[in-house]
Motif scaffolding. Structure first.
Motif, PDB file in Angstrom:
ATOM      1  N   ASP A  33      -2.959   7.225   8.286  1.00  0.00           N
ATOM      2  CA  ASP A  33      -3.740   6.105   8.290  1.00  0.00           C
ATOM      3  C   ASP A  33      -2.921   4.916   8.039  1.00  0.00           C
ATOM      4  O   ASP A  33      -3.423   3.790   8.602  1.00  0.00           O
ATOM      5  N   LEU A  34      -1.793   4.706   7.536  1.00  0.00           N
ATOM      6  CA  LEU A  34      -0.915   3.808   7.070  1.00  0.00           C
ATOM      7  C   LEU A  34      -0.299   3.446   8.490  1.00  0.00           C
ATOM      8  O   LEU A  34      -0.237   2.135   8.832  1.00  0.00           O
ATOM      9  N   VAL A  40      -3.057   1.622  10.436  1.00  0.00           N
ATOM     10  CA  VAL A  40      -3.121   0.135  10.084  1.00  0.00           C
ATOM     11  C   VAL A  40      -1.765  -0.680  10.491  1.00  0.00           C
ATOM     12  O   VAL A  40      -2.100  -1.738  11.087  1.00  0.00           O
ATOM     13  N   VAL A  58       0.953  -1.068  -0.108  1.00  0.00           N
ATOM     14  CA  VAL A  58       0.089   0.031  -0.075  1.00  0.00           C
ATOM     15  C   VAL A  58       1.056   1.293   0.026  1.00  0.00           C
ATOM     16  O   VAL A  58       1.655   1.253   0.889  1.00  0.00           O
ATOM     17  N   ASN A  59       0.696   1.997  -0.972  1.00  0.00           N
ATOM     18  CA  ASN A  59       1.660   3.127  -1.203  1.00  0.00           C
ATOM     19  C   ASN A  59       1.161   4.425  -0.576  1.00  0.00           C
ATOM     20  O   ASN A  59       0.302   4.954  -0.559  1.00  0.00           O
ATOM     21  N   GLY A  60       2.063   5.124   0.212  1.00  0.00           N
ATOM     22  CA  GLY A  60       1.623   6.158   0.876  1.00  0.00           C
ATOM     23  C   GLY A  60       1.443   7.447  -0.221  1.00  0.00           C
ATOM     24  O   GLY A  60       1.199   8.606   0.429  1.00  0.00           O
ATOM     25  N   THR A  61       2.020   7.401  -1.349  1.00  0.00           N
ATOM     26  CA  THR A  61       1.373   8.325  -2.201  1.00  0.00           C
ATOM     27  C   THR A  61       0.093   8.613  -2.376  1.00  0.00           C
ATOM     28  O   THR A  61      -0.380   9.847  -2.543  1.00  0.00           O
ATOM     29  N   TYR A  62      -0.787   7.554  -2.313  1.00  0.00           N
ATOM     30  CA  TYR A  62      -2.117   7.568  -2.348  1.00  0.00           C
ATOM     31  C   TYR A  62      -2.820   7.549  -1.264  1.00  0.00           C
ATOM     32  O   TYR A  62      -4.104   7.577  -1.237  1.00  0.00           O
ATOM     33  N   TRP A  63      -2.267   7.209   0.099  1.00  0.00           N
ATOM     34  CA  TRP A  63      -2.978   7.085   1.209  1.00  0.00           C
ATOM     35  C   TRP A  63      -2.316   7.970   2.174  1.00  0.00           C
ATOM     36  O   TRP A  63      -1.229   8.431   2.110  1.00  0.00           O
ATOM     37  N   ASN A  64      -3.145   8.476   3.273  1.00  0.00           N
ATOM     38  CA  ASN A  64      -2.719   9.231   4.152  1.00  0.00           C
ATOM     39  C   ASN A  64      -1.555   8.690   5.103  1.00  0.00           C
ATOM     40  O   ASN A  64      -1.775   7.468   5.546  1.00  0.00           O
ATOM     41  N   SER A  65      -0.457   9.101   5.343  1.00  0.00           N
ATOM     42  CA  SER A  65       0.613   8.520   6.017  1.00  0.00           C
ATOM     43  C   SER A  65       0.096   8.157   7.506  1.00  0.00           C
ATOM     44  O   SER A  65       0.283   7.172   8.335  1.00  0.00           O
TER      45      SER A  65
END
Length: 112
Positions: A48-49, A52, A39-46
């Motif tokens: 949230d990552l 998770v 899951v790439n942090g470019t597209y997801w909020n850091s």
């Protein structure tokens, strides 16, 4: 829920250099069998990552690291674009050049 509940053998959250995006966090999960999940942090909020990763019990690396280091710790978890960006770019260029060549060859053969 933890990494074992997901059927995974290892999970890691690390900041890795991304092509055209600087350094972004990536959550990588390596399963016992089958394909890895990245899951790439470019597209997801850091944030949230990170949430998770902590919830599933993934190892969290605080400092940015090189793709080679991640590859050494978690073989096969990084996508090809992150592991070998030059090879990926070369493949894209060859594909872009090859597609019209094949199309023109087929058109010449069919229209003859």
């Amino acid at each position: 829920m933890n990494v074992r509940d997901l059927g995974a053998s290892w999970a890691l959250l690390a900041s890795v250099p991304q092509p055209n995006a600087g350094i972004a966090p990536m959550l990588m999960v390596r399963p016992e069998r089958g394909r890895s999940l990245c899951v790439n942090g470019t597209y997801w909020n850091s944030g949230d990552l990170l949430q998770v990763a902590r919830r599933i019990g993934a190892a969290v690396m605080e400092q940015p690291c090189a793709p080679a280091e991640v590859q050494r710790m978690l073989p096969g978890a990084l996508p090809l674009m992150s592991r070998r960006p030059v090879l990926w770019a070369f493949g894209v260029v060859i594909g872009v050049l090859l597609a019209p060549t094949v199309a023109l060859t087929v058109a010449v053969l069919v229209l003859g």
